[in-house]
Design a protein around this motif. Structure first.
Motif, PDB file in Angstrom:
ATOM      1  N   ALA A 122      -2.382  -3.667 -14.470  1.00  0.00           N
ATOM      2  CA  ALA A 122      -2.859  -3.237 -13.153  1.00  0.00           C
ATOM      3  C   ALA A 122      -3.546  -1.881 -13.227  1.00  0.00           C
ATOM      4  CB  ALA A 122      -1.703  -3.183 -12.162  1.00  0.00           C
ATOM      5  N   ASP A 123      -3.732  -1.350 -14.438  1.00  0.00           N
ATOM      6  CA  ASP A 123      -4.394  -0.072 -14.650  1.00  0.00           C
ATOM      7  C   ASP A 123      -3.669   1.015 -13.856  1.00  0.00           C
ATOM      8  OD1 ASP A 123      -6.590   2.012 -14.876  1.00  0.00           O
ATOM      9  OD2 ASP A 123      -7.605   0.356 -15.864  1.00  0.00           O
ATOM     10  N   TRP A 124      -4.377   2.119 -13.547  1.00  0.00           N
ATOM     11  CA  TRP A 124      -3.683   3.250 -12.941  1.00  0.00           C
ATOM     12  C   TRP A 124      -3.145   2.965 -11.528  1.00  0.00           C
ATOM     13  CZ3 TRP A 124      -4.885   5.511  -8.400  1.00  0.00           C
ATOM     14  CH2 TRP A 124      -6.187   5.399  -7.907  1.00  0.00           C
ATOM     15  N   PRO A 125      -3.782   2.094 -10.689  1.00  0.00           N
ATOM     16  CA  PRO A 125      -3.145   1.797  -9.401  1.00  0.00           C
ATOM     17  C   PRO A 125      -1.772   1.144  -9.559  1.00  0.00           C
ATOM     18  CG  PRO A 125      -5.459   1.235  -9.291  1.00  0.00           C
ATOM     19  CD  PRO A 125      -5.145   1.507 -10.739  1.00  0.00           C
ATOM     20  N   GLY A 126      -1.617   0.348 -10.627  1.00  0.00           N
ATOM     21  CA  GLY A 126      -0.298  -0.227 -10.882  1.00  0.00           C
ATOM     22  C   GLY A 126       0.715   0.845 -11.238  1.00  0.00           C
ATOM     23  N   ALA A 127       0.274   1.830 -12.047  1.00  0.00           N
ATOM     24  CA  ALA A 127       1.170   2.934 -12.395  1.00  0.00           C
ATOM     25  C   ALA A 127       1.500   3.776 -11.162  1.00  0.00           C
ATOM     26  CB  ALA A 127       0.511   3.800 -13.474  1.00  0.00           C
ATOM     27  N   MET A 128       0.536   3.934 -10.281  1.00  0.00           N
ATOM     28  CA  MET A 128       0.787   4.674  -9.041  1.00  0.00           C
ATOM     29  C   MET A 128       1.845   3.975  -8.203  1.00  0.00           C
ATOM     30  SD  MET A 128      -1.532   5.081  -5.636  1.00  0.00           S
ATOM     31  CE  MET A 128      -0.708   3.588  -5.051  1.00  0.00           C
ATOM     32  N   CYS A 129       1.671   2.670  -8.022  1.00  0.00           N
ATOM     33  CA  CYS A 129       2.641   1.914  -7.218  1.00  0.00           C
ATOM     34  C   CYS A 129       4.035   1.967  -7.846  1.00  0.00           C
ATOM     35  CB  CYS A 129       2.174   0.464  -7.066  1.00  0.00           C
ATOM     36  SG  CYS A 129       0.706   0.275  -6.022  1.00  0.00           S
ATOM     37  N   ALA A 130       4.091   1.844  -9.169  1.00  0.00           N
ATOM     38  CA  ALA A 130       5.392   1.883  -9.845  1.00  0.00           C
ATOM     39  C   ALA A 130       6.062   3.243  -9.653  1.00  0.00           C
ATOM     40  CB  ALA A 130       5.208   1.583 -11.333  1.00  0.00           C
ATOM     41  N   ALA A 131       5.291   4.326  -9.699  1.00  0.00           N
ATOM     42  CA  ALA A 131       5.855   5.663  -9.526  1.00  0.00           C
ATOM     43  C   ALA A 131       6.393   5.849  -8.106  1.00  0.00           C
ATOM     44  CB  ALA A 131       4.799   6.712  -9.843  1.00  0.00           C
ATOM     45  N   LEU A 132       5.686   5.314  -7.105  1.00  0.00           N
ATOM     46  CA  LEU A 132       6.150   5.448  -5.724  1.00  0.00           C
ATOM     47  C   LEU A 132       7.403   4.607  -5.477  1.00  0.00           C
ATOM     48  CD1 LEU A 132       2.751   5.470  -3.802  1.00  0.00           C
ATOM     49  CD2 LEU A 132       4.371   7.360  -4.019  1.00  0.00           C
ATOM     50  N   VAL A 133       7.450   3.426  -6.048  1.00  0.00           N
ATOM     51  CA  VAL A 133       8.640   2.576  -5.889  1.00  0.00           C
ATOM     52  C   VAL A 133       9.851   3.233  -6.554  1.00  0.00           C
ATOM     53  CG1 VAL A 133       9.667   0.362  -6.542  1.00  0.00           C
ATOM     54  CG2 VAL A 133       7.337   0.442  -5.629  1.00  0.00           C
ATOM     55  N   LYS A 134       9.602   3.897  -7.687  1.00  0.00           N
ATOM     56  CA  LYS A 134      10.692   4.605  -8.359  1.00  0.00           C
ATOM     57  C   LYS A 134      11.208   5.748  -7.487  1.00  0.00           C
ATOM     58  CE  LYS A 134      11.843   6.880 -12.748  1.00  0.00           C
ATOM     59  NZ  LYS A 134      11.307   7.301 -14.084  1.00  0.00           N
ATOM     60  N   LYS A 135      10.306   6.430  -6.796  1.00  0.00           N
ATOM     61  CA  LYS A 135      10.703   7.539  -5.938  1.00  0.00           C
ATOM     62  C   LYS A 135      11.399   7.045  -4.676  1.00  0.00           C
ATOM     63  CE  LYS A 135      11.002  11.693  -4.302  1.00  0.00           C
ATOM     64  NZ  LYS A 135      11.956  12.678  -4.886  1.00  0.00           N
ATOM     65  N   PHE A 136      10.922   5.913  -4.147  1.00  0.00           N
ATOM     66  CA  PHE A 136      11.486   5.350  -2.915  1.00  0.00           C
ATOM     67  C   PHE A 136      12.004   3.947  -3.217  1.00  0.00           C
ATOM     68  CE2 PHE A 136       7.870   8.103  -1.632  1.00  0.00           C
ATOM     69  CZ  PHE A 136       8.598   9.107  -0.987  1.00  0.00           C
ATOM     70  N   PRO A 137      13.188   3.840  -3.810  1.00  0.00           N
ATOM     71  CA  PRO A 137      13.725   2.542  -4.244  1.00  0.00           C
ATOM     72  C   PRO A 137      13.744   1.532  -3.097  1.00  0.00           C
ATOM     73  CG  PRO A 137      15.085   4.332  -5.061  1.00  0.00           C
ATOM     74  CD  PRO A 137      14.124   4.948  -4.090  1.00  0.00           C
ATOM     75  N   GLY A 138      13.327   0.314  -3.437  1.00  0.00           N
ATOM     76  CA  GLY A 138      13.314  -0.764  -2.457  1.00  0.00           C
ATOM     77  C   GLY A 138      12.066  -0.803  -1.605  1.00  0.00           C
ATOM     78  N   ALA A 139      11.208   0.199  -1.724  1.00  0.00           N
ATOM     79  CA  ALA A 139       9.982   0.238  -0.921  1.00  0.00           C
ATOM     80  C   ALA A 139       8.871  -0.563  -1.602  1.00  0.00           C
ATOM     81  CB  ALA A 139       9.532   1.683  -0.724  1.00  0.00           C
ATOM     82  N   SER A 140       7.870  -0.925  -0.826  1.00  0.00           N
ATOM     83  CA  SER A 140       6.639  -1.507  -1.356  1.00  0.00           C
ATOM     84  C   SER A 140       5.576  -0.416  -1.395  1.00  0.00           C
ATOM     85  CB  SER A 140       6.155  -2.656  -0.476  1.00  0.00           C
ATOM     86  OG  SER A 140       7.049  -3.749  -0.509  1.00  0.00           O
ATOM     87  N   ALA A 141       4.705  -0.476  -2.386  1.00  0.00           N
ATOM     88  CA  ALA A 141       3.623   0.505  -2.501  1.00  0.00           C
ATOM     89  C   ALA A 141       2.292  -0.227  -2.581  1.00  0.00           C
ATOM     90  CB  ALA A 141       3.827   1.379  -3.733  1.00  0.00           C
ATOM     91  N   PHE A 142       1.322   0.261  -1.813  1.00  0.00           N
ATOM     92  CA  PHE A 142       0.004  -0.369  -1.730  1.00  0.00           C
ATOM     93  C   PHE A 142      -1.063   0.657  -2.104  1.00  0.00           C
ATOM     94  CE2 PHE A 142       2.695  -2.806   0.969  1.00  0.00           C
ATOM     95  CZ  PHE A 142       2.143  -4.064   1.145  1.00  0.00           C
ATOM     96  N   PHE A 143      -2.099   0.174  -2.787  1.00  0.00           N
ATOM     97  CA  PHE A 143      -3.273   1.002  -3.027  1.00  0.00           C
ATOM     98  C   PHE A 143      -4.473   0.328  -2.392  1.00  0.00           C
ATOM     99  CE2 PHE A 143      -7.034   2.022  -5.749  1.00  0.00           C
ATOM    100  CZ  PHE A 143      -7.194   3.326  -5.303  1.00  0.00           C
ATOM    101  N   LEU A 144      -5.161   1.040  -1.517  1.00  0.00           N
ATOM    102  CA  LEU A 144      -6.388   0.555  -0.891  1.00  0.00           C
ATOM    103  C   LEU A 144      -7.524   1.446  -1.368  1.00  0.00           C
ATOM    104  CD1 LEU A 144      -3.873   0.030   1.210  1.00  0.00           C
ATOM    105  CD2 LEU A 144      -5.715  -0.768   2.680  1.00  0.00           C
ATOM    106  N   ASN A 145      -8.381   0.895  -2.218  1.00  0.00           N
ATOM    107  CA  ASN A 145      -9.445   1.692  -2.825  1.00  0.00           C
ATOM    108  C   ASN A 145     -10.490   2.062  -1.781  1.00  0.00           C
ATOM    109  OD1 ASN A 145     -10.781   2.993  -4.925  1.00  0.00           O
ATOM    110  ND2 ASN A 145     -10.440   1.291  -6.334  1.00  0.00           N
ATOM    111  N   GLY A 146     -10.995   3.286  -1.860  1.00  0.00           N
ATOM    112  CA  GLY A 146     -11.965   3.781  -0.902  1.00  0.00           C
ATOM    113  C   GLY A 146     -13.394   3.530  -1.339  1.00  0.00           C
ATOM    114  N   ALA A 147     -14.294   4.433  -0.997  1.00  0.00           N
ATOM    115  CA  ALA A 147     -15.715   4.288  -1.318  1.00  0.00           C
ATOM    116  C   ALA A 147     -15.923   4.623  -2.793  1.00  0.00           C
ATOM    117  CB  ALA A 147     -16.556   5.195  -0.429  1.00  0.00           C
ATOM    118  N   GLU A 148     -15.499   3.686  -3.647  1.00  0.00           N
ATOM    119  CA  GLU A 148     -15.405   3.943  -5.086  1.00  0.00           C
ATOM    120  C   GLU A 148     -16.633   3.505  -5.873  1.00  0.00           C
ATOM    121  OE1 GLU A 148     -15.254   0.925  -6.988  1.00  0.00           O
ATOM    122  OE2 GLU A 148     -15.373  -0.049  -5.044  1.00  0.00           O
TER     123      GLU A 148
END
Length: 751
Positions: free
Chosen positions: A217-243
């Motif tokens: 999942a490249d870096w967005p996957g790592a971002m989501c995994a880091a947020l889930v680790k910080k907030f156990p049981g939560a879902s993390a979403f990445f919505l890419n902007g004007a990329e």
């Protein structure tokens, strides 16, 4: 497809704050259980994956307010398709009660996720051969994510904030160009528990390069995994902007995997800091969208590209997402976000939303030949097109389209068209008056190039996997490539081409091809796609200038010659005998009586695809200059593409220019010899002009109709004699073997 009409947006946004927000979340593992092509890089050529580094997911969020359901479905893929969205609406959303306008389906734009999910041959070039089994499996998993998220609904609050992701992106299209560090974060809680964190930020998911064949999942996957680790049981979403033009400014690491991990963690840390500062949130925050199904501007990918798509505005509390069916660059995204003027609103972009139709670039990118501009198929000024469509969604006023001032009449085998106004309006009139001829002209070249595809090294030119037939794409991709020939073109002529495309209802890139194919044909490079060098002949004497234009000898070449009189608001009116859809000409004269004609010359080792086609340079020089010396000087300063002899004449003097890609020579003492048949024709016409200061149609027939004289060839498409003093032309349109004296039409240009 159930869409909320645009006029209803004002009502929706003015409703009292909804009560009792509920939210539910779910994830589905999209990681294939077998090797499949990865999507995102053409260099992989559809090769299968070689393992799994980390899983890829579908993440679903469903919201409910007062019985109205809305949903966000984000996937770790390079893009999503309207076909999949329609299936999900029909198979799942309808039964769940989620309307189309309230369903936001988007991708993280991950370049290391599974491909093989599209039948479109252009997409298959970067995503591999379509795999129907994987396609059906994926749709099933996406539907399950939505169903499970709805089943997870519980009372919730929502809070949002602006967040700056400073130093985590860079402009990959322009060194030192604009970046978009501004983003947004939303947090959903049930009581004190964080249920979900949604992050909006603009950067390609391309830390992993094309040499990676492991699913990730490249870096967005790592971002989501880091947020889930910080907030156990939560879902993390990445919505890419004007990329569109934004790459990740990746922290250093020992390899790409570590860099990807660090990038994701850096984005997550800023999002986490924002969440910690937020209050518990609003249980009455509004969630939902409005959407329109819109007709896309035509593209040259006839039959291979969607003609309709979804444009959507989706509100997530204070965040207003402008959802693009592809990849907008920063400047495009900023222009659209500026439409949101409410004080407390947080405007943001969601790229790759509901469809993936390429890149959307600002005007200054379009002709640069970069990756982003090459994959933008909507024409220049696509920002303006999106502005109008999003204004419609927001219920804002849009400017009415231009109204052409145009007259046309048939004169034997050609039409005379007089168009006035701004450059765009001149082109719009041209396009409307000659729409049938323009479409026939384009159809001819499409058929020619499609027929030639089997003889050309297409696979060495384009990164198509062996499983994809690139034949249907040769013509549109060549048309896209021809844009680079307009990099230094007079901007007014670009606007005129836009008008022609809109007036004729065809793709801008097809008009580009009609205006540049001669420059491609005249190349001596052995990799040139075709060799259809016109053989033209010019003669001049006194105040008369004569020109024969020879075009491809194919019998099916359509009769598309036209006499265009362009009367722009800026510059001099110009009369051109040209081909339908073209803004330049081999034969032209301005309102001051300065005329030009263009002949091809042999120029081995002296061609280039870096300059401006000579027809366009001639048109610009005539429009913005008043005397033959001024026109000649303007042409000498224009970088060319091949070898041409340009005759520039007014009532005072005759100037002959040899122009090529690397040099110019005014009235050369030892000119390069034209082909033998052209030398013979020119000598015959010059002798005639010296003896006939005021020729009649019968005189012209005597000259041009003598087969033994070799003046008219079977491939002659037009024959012109211009009287510069009287500002009148005699015009005959071919084929040459069929021209009679009755075909020479006298056309006065005064008034």
């Amino acid at each position: 497809m159930r869409l909320l009409p645009a006029f209803a947006l004002a009502l929706v946004l003015s409703l009292p704050a909804a009560a009792g927000l509920r939210a539910g979340f779910a994830e589905e593992d999209l990681t294939p259980d077998r090797p499949v092509p990865l999507a995102g890089y053409g260099d992989r050529k559809g090769m299968p994956s070689k393992g799994v580094h980390d899983k890829v997911w579908a993440r679903a969020a469903v919201f409910e307010q007062d019985g109205r359901l809305s949903a966000i479905l984000s996937v770790d893929m390079v893009g999503v398709s309207g076909v999949v969205r329609d299936r999900l609406l029909h198979d799942v959303c309808d039964s769940l009660g989620i309307a189309s306008n309230d369903f936001l389906f988007c991708a993280t734009h991950n370049h290391s996720g599974p491909g093989a999910l599209s039948k479109n041959p252009l997409i298959q070039a970067a995503a591999g051969k379509f795999d129907e089994k994987l396609f059906e499996e994926t749709i099933g998993k996406l539907g399950n994510a939505l169903k499970r998220a709805k089943a997870d609904l519980a009372d919730a609050t929502l809070e949002t904030a602006r967040v700056r992701f400073e130093g985590l992106s860079r402009n990959r299209a322009v060194s030192g160009g604009p970046t978009e560090p501004d983003g947004a974060v939303a947090v959903v809680r049930s009581g004190d528990k964080v249920r979900a964190v949604l992050v909006s930020f603009a950067a390609h998911a391309t830390v992993m390069g094309s040499d990676n064949f492991e699913i990730s999942a490249d870096w967005p996957g790592a971002m989501c995994a880091a947020l889930v680790k910080k907030f156990p049981g939560a879902s993390a979403f990445f919505l890419n902007g004007a990329e569109g033009d934004q790459s990740p400014a990746t922290p250093d690491g020992k390899d790409e995997w570590e860099c990807s991990e660090k990038m994701g963690q850096a984005v997550a840390a800023l999002a986490e800091a924002a969440v910690v500062k937020m209050e518990k949130g609003d249980a009455a925050a509004k969630v939902g969208g409005v959407a329109n199904e819109v007709e896309m501007p035509p593209t040259a990918f006839e039959g291979e590209w969607p003609t309709k798509t979804i444009l959507q505005v989706f509100d997530l509390g204070a965040i207003r997402f402008f959802c693009f069916p592809g990849e907008p660059c920063v400047a495009v995204g900023r222009a659209i976000m500026a439409l949101s003027t409410e004080k407390d609103r947080i405007p943001a972009v969601v790229a790759c939303a509901n469809e993936h139709l390429g890149y959307f670039v600002p005007d200054d990118y379009y002709f640069t030949g970069g990756y982003e501009s090459t994959l933008c198929f909507l024409g220049p000024r696509c920002t303006n097109w999106f502005l109008d469509r999003f204004r419609e969604l927001l219920g804002q006023k849009i400017d009415p389209p231009g109204v052409p001032n145009v007259r046309s009449e048939s004169l034997g085998r050609f039409k005379r068209v007089v168009a006035r106004g701004t450059p765009y309006e001149v082109g719009l009139g041209h396009g409307r008056a000659l729409g049938q001829e323009i479409r026939a002209h384009c159809a001819f070249w499409r058929a020619q190039l499609t027929a030639m595809a089997g003889m050309l090294p297409v696979r060495s030119m384009l990164p198509f996997p062996d499983t994809v037939d690139p034949t249907p794409l040769l013509y549109p991709l060549l048309a896209v490539r021809c844009r680079m020939l307009l990099r230094d073109c007079e901007p007014a002529l670009i606007d005129e081409m836009r008008g022609i495309a809109d007036g004729a209802g065809i793709a801008f890139d097809e008009i580009v091809f009609l205006n540049t194919w001669l420059a491609v044909a005249d190349q001596t490079d052995p990799t040139a796609l075709f060799k259809l060098k016109p053989g033209c002949a010019t003669a001049a004497a006194g105040k008369l200038l004569a020109h024969n234009s020879d075009w491809p000898p194919q019998k099916d070449f359509p009769e598309v010659a036209a006499l265009i009189i362009a009367i722009p608001k800026d510059g001099r009116p110009v009369t051109m005998l040209t081909l339908a859809g073209c803004v330049g000409a081999p034969t032209a004269m301005n309102a001051d009586g300065v005329a030009c004609s263009v002949d091809s010359l042999p120029a081995p080792d002296d061609t280039s695809l870096e300059g401006t086609p000579v027809w366009l340079s001639v048109r610009a020089a005539l429009q913005f200059n008043r005397t033959a010396p001024e026109v000649a000087e303007a042409l000498e300063l224009s970088e060319g593409t091949a070898g041409y002899l340009v005759t520039v004449q007014d009532t005072e003097e005759i100037i002959r220019l040899e122009l090529s890609a690397t040099h110019s020579d005014r009235n050369p003492a030892a000119p390069r010899a034209a082909p033998k048949k052209d030398r013979k024709r020119r000598a015959a016409v010059e002798a005639f002009l010296k003896d006939h200061a005021a020729p009649s149609a019968d005189d012209l027939r005597e000259l041009f109709g003598e087969k033994d004289g070799g003046v008219l060839a079977p491939s002659t498409r037009s024959s012109v004699v211009m009287d510069l003093g009287q500002k009148r032309w005699w015009v005959a349109v071919g084929p040459g073997g069929k021209i009679t004296k009755d075909d020479y039409v006298e056309v006065p240009l005064k008034g």
